[in-house]
Design an enzyme around this catalytic site. Structure first.
Site, PDB file in Angstrom:
ATOM      1  N   SER A 189       0.825  -1.224   0.000  1.00 56.09           N
ATOM      2  CA  SER A 189       0.000   0.000   0.000  1.00 56.09           C
ATOM      3  C   SER A 189       0.851   1.262   0.000  1.00 56.09           C
ATOM      4  O   SER A 189       0.375   2.331  -0.388  1.00 56.09           O
ATOM      5  CB  SER A 189      -0.887   0.053   1.238  1.00 56.09           C
ATOM      6  OG  SER A 189      -1.841  -0.938   1.184  1.00 56.09           O
ATOM      7  N   ALA A 222      -2.327   0.155   9.876  1.00 54.75           N
ATOM      8  CA  ALA A 222      -1.605  -1.125   9.892  1.00 54.75           C
ATOM      9  C   ALA A 222      -1.562  -1.777   8.507  1.00 54.75           C
ATOM     10  O   ALA A 222      -2.538  -1.665   7.758  1.00 54.75           O
ATOM     11  CB  ALA A 222      -2.291  -2.073  10.878  1.00 54.75           C
ATOM     12  N   PRO A 223      -0.461  -2.434   8.146  1.00 57.38           N
ATOM     13  CA  PRO A 223       0.787  -2.600   8.912  1.00 57.38           C
ATOM     14  C   PRO A 223       1.758  -1.421   8.866  1.00 57.38           C
ATOM     15  O   PRO A 223       2.819  -1.469   9.462  1.00 57.38           O
ATOM     16  CB  PRO A 223       1.420  -3.832   8.250  1.00 57.38           C
ATOM     17  CG  PRO A 223       0.929  -3.787   6.839  1.00 57.38           C
ATOM     18  CD  PRO A 223      -0.456  -3.185   6.888  1.00 57.38           C
ATOM     19  N   ASP A 277      -6.647   5.406   5.046  1.00 58.04           N
ATOM     20  CA  ASP A 277      -6.809   4.273   4.116  1.00 58.04           C
ATOM     21  C   ASP A 277      -7.752   3.242   4.740  1.00 58.04           C
ATOM     22  O   ASP A 277      -7.620   2.045   4.503  1.00 58.04           O
ATOM     23  CB  ASP A 277      -5.410   3.662   3.860  1.00 58.04           C
ATOM     24  CG  ASP A 277      -5.395   2.665   2.715  1.00 58.04           C
ATOM     25  OD1 ASP A 277      -6.305   2.699   1.872  1.00 58.04           O
ATOM     26  OD2 ASP A 277      -4.465   1.835   2.670  1.00 58.04           O
ATOM     27  N   LYS A 306     -13.198   3.957  -1.121  1.00 61.14           N
ATOM     28  CA  LYS A 306     -13.417   2.650  -1.747  1.00 61.14           C
ATOM     29  C   LYS A 306     -14.754   2.713  -2.470  1.00 61.14           C
ATOM     30  O   LYS A 306     -15.773   3.082  -1.862  1.00 61.14           O
ATOM     31  CB  LYS A 306     -13.452   1.530  -0.700  1.00 61.14           C
ATOM     32  CG  LYS A 306     -12.405   1.659   0.396  1.00 61.14           C
ATOM     33  CD  LYS A 306     -11.031   1.218  -0.043  1.00 61.14           C
ATOM     34  CE  LYS A 306     -10.007   1.607   1.016  1.00 61.14           C
ATOM     35  NZ  LYS A 306      -8.625   1.472   0.603  1.00 61.14           N
TER      36      LYS A 306
HETATM   37  C1  LIG Z   1      -6.001  -1.252   3.663  1.00 59.99           C
HETATM   38  S1  LIG Z   1      -5.518  -1.382   5.312  1.00 59.99           S
HETATM   39  C2  LIG Z   1      -4.381  -0.085   5.494  1.00 59.99           C
HETATM   40  C3  LIG Z   1      -3.033  -0.331   4.913  1.00 59.99           C
HETATM   41  C4  LIG Z   1      -2.070   0.773   5.259  1.00 59.99           C
HETATM   42  N1  LIG Z   1      -2.451   2.043   4.649  1.00 59.99           N
HETATM   43  C5  LIG Z   1      -0.663   0.454   4.827  1.00 59.99           C
HETATM   44  O1  LIG Z   1      -0.126   1.179   3.995  1.00 59.99           O
HETATM   45  O2  LIG Z   1      -0.061  -0.484   5.341  1.00 59.99           O
HETATM   46  C6  LIG Z   1      -6.911  -0.812   6.176  1.00 59.99           C
HETATM   47  C7  LIG Z   1      -6.719  -0.710   7.670  1.00 59.99           C
HETATM   48  O3  LIG Z   1      -7.792   0.046   8.181  1.00 59.99           O
HETATM   49  C8  LIG Z   1      -8.009  -0.414   9.494  1.00 59.99           C
HETATM   50  N2  LIG Z   1      -9.318   0.052   9.943  1.00 59.99           N
HETATM   51  C9  LIG Z   1     -10.542  -0.214   9.427  1.00 59.99           C
HETATM   52  N3  LIG Z   1     -11.500   0.411  10.149  1.00 59.99           N
HETATM   53  C10 LIG Z   1     -10.854   1.092  11.122  1.00 59.99           C
HETATM   54  C11 LIG Z   1     -11.274   1.943  12.169  1.00 59.99           C
HETATM   55  N4  LIG Z   1     -12.567   2.205  12.363  1.00 59.99           N
HETATM   56  N5  LIG Z   1     -10.335   2.485  12.973  1.00 59.99           N
HETATM   57  C12 LIG Z   1      -9.027   2.247  12.782  1.00 59.99           C
HETATM   58  N6  LIG Z   1      -8.570   1.448  11.795  1.00 59.99           N
HETATM   59  C13 LIG Z   1      -9.469   0.878  10.984  1.00 59.99           C
HETATM   60  C14 LIG Z   1      -7.861  -1.909   9.395  1.00 59.99           C
HETATM   61  O4  LIG Z   1      -7.551  -2.471  10.666  1.00 59.99           O
HETATM   62  C15 LIG Z   1      -6.708  -2.056   8.389  1.00 59.99           C
HETATM   63  O5  LIG Z   1      -5.491  -2.229   9.060  1.00 59.99           O
END
Ligand SMILES: C[S@@+](CC[C@H](N)C(=O)[O-])C[C@H]1O[C@@H](n2cnc3c(N)ncnc32)[C@H](O)[C@@H]1O
Length: 352
Positions: A189, A222-223, A277, A306
């Site tokens: 990502s 994450a990550p 994200d 999205k």
């Molecule tokens: C596509 S991943 C992100 C990847 C990240 N941008 C990277 O570059 O590694 C989406 C993340 O959003 C987190 N997520 C989804 N809903 C969330 C929320 N309400 N609060 C915090 N994190 C959230 C998920 O746990 C997941 O780790």
């Protein structure tokens, strides 16, 4: 002379690009019609006054277009033994003898059907280039300040000739910026945010808006790919996610991990940047992003929306309208479906 806009897009997103061009052109007072095939990776848009239409739809304002060109010739039934003569003849009849391009790009749409044409495009470019230089159609050395000639292979015997205007088109072949995954990046990502910074901000903005010591938040971190990109731009980052972050990122001492809900947490004092994200309903994300800007929790933002499976152009417009309305600020907003975006678009917002 040009008879259509020719725009490339991610294969499968032709209906979105066609809808965007039709809507925007009608709104600007240039009704026309789009022609495309599903999964072809390109859309042609026909209207009476392409020269004015292209000014009304600058490349930087288009969301689903990876590239914007002005098509001026379509050649079908080319003889594989000599494709050069009809191309030169078409240049003479449409452009006259005084037009000089700065570069020649021989391409094919980024689709499964057209990818096998890559070898032909390369070899043909090597043959056509000297012929065009000799005829005065092309500068002796590549000059990216001048308009480019695009020869677009749709099949071995079928090409489109188009003009890529310097400053109003993507400066990358096929409209795809080539980025390599860094060995230290916590996730693929990271490439998305790297591309967003490269494509949605110009050089001056990159220099001005990213400075050593600035502070940013990464929602849904994450990550840690996006946090890593911000850190490399010199920022100290608050990474918000219940999931684990890459250890190395935490060891850098520039990243703080908060296991909080990204839809509720906000900083106590204003930050320079917020990136997001989180995989969520796009309207919900757009509303939350607007709240951040309205409340002054950040100055600049980059976030992903999205897209749903259907009515993606309608949803895009709705979410961007909602975001701008609810932010209550005069913002510069740029959005694009990046090469590294799949079923999503990326948005950059900054005060005007
Ligand atoms: C596509 S991943 C992100 C990847 C990240 N941008 C990277 O570059 O590694 C989406 C993340 O959003 C987190 N997520 C989804 N809903 C969330 C929320 N309400 N609060 C915090 N994190 C959230 C998920 O746990 C997941 O780790």
């Amino acid at each position: 002379m040009p008879d259509a806009l020719l725009c490339y897009c991610r294969a499968g997103f032709e209906p979105e690009l066609a809808a965007e061009l039709s809507d925007r052109a009608a709104h600007a007072g240039f009704p026309g019609y789009a022609r495309t095939d599903r999964n072809s990776g390109y859309v042609e848009f026909f209207a009476d006054d392409i020269a004015s239409l292209t000014r009304a739809l600058p490349f930087g304002s288009l969301i689903f277009a990876r590239q914007k060109l002005r098509r001026f010739v379509e050649l079908k039934g080319l003889d594989p033994k000599d494709r050069i003569t009809p191309i030169v003849r078409a240049l003479e009849t449409t452009l006259g003898n005084t037009y000089t391009f700065g570069e020649l790009w021989v391409e094919h749409p980024d689709s499964d059907e057209a990818k096998p044409l890559a070898g032909l495009a390369r070899a043909f470019g090597n043959a056509l280039r000297p012929a065009l230089r000799k005829g005065g159609w092309l500068t002796q050395f590549d000059d990216s300040r001048k308009n480019r000639l695009h020869v677009v292979f749709l099949a071995g015997d079928h090409v489109l000739l188009a003009i890529g205007e310097a400053g109003d088109s993507a400066p990358w072949p096929l409209g795809i910026p080539r980025l390599r995954m860094h060995a230290d990046a916590p996730s693929r990502s990271a490439l998305k945010l790297e591309e967003a910074v490269m494509v949605l901000l110009n050089e001056k903005e990159r220099e001005r808006l990213f400075r050593e010591g600035m502070r940013g938040a990464d929602l849904g971190a994450a990550p840690g790919g996006w946090s890593w990109v911000l850190m490399r731009q010199g920022l100290r980052v608050i990474s918000v996610d219940n999931g684990p972050l890459q250890e190395k990122l935490l060891e850098s001492g520039r990243v703080e991990h908060l296991r909080e809900d990204g839809f509720h947490w906000h900083p106590r004092s204003p930050l320079d940047w917020m990136v997001c994200d989180m995989v969520e309903q796009p309207r919900r994300v757009a509303e939350r992003m607007a709240t951040w800007l309205r409340e002054g929790w950040c100055r600049h933002a980059i976030f992903n929306l999205k897209l749903p499976m259907k009515k993606r152009w309608d949803e895009t417009r709705l979410c961007l309208d909602l975001f701008e309305r609810q932010a209550h600020k005069s913002l510069l907003v740029r959005a694009r479906q990046l090469y590294h975006d799949r079923e999503e678009i990326t948005v950059f917002a900054t005060p005007r």
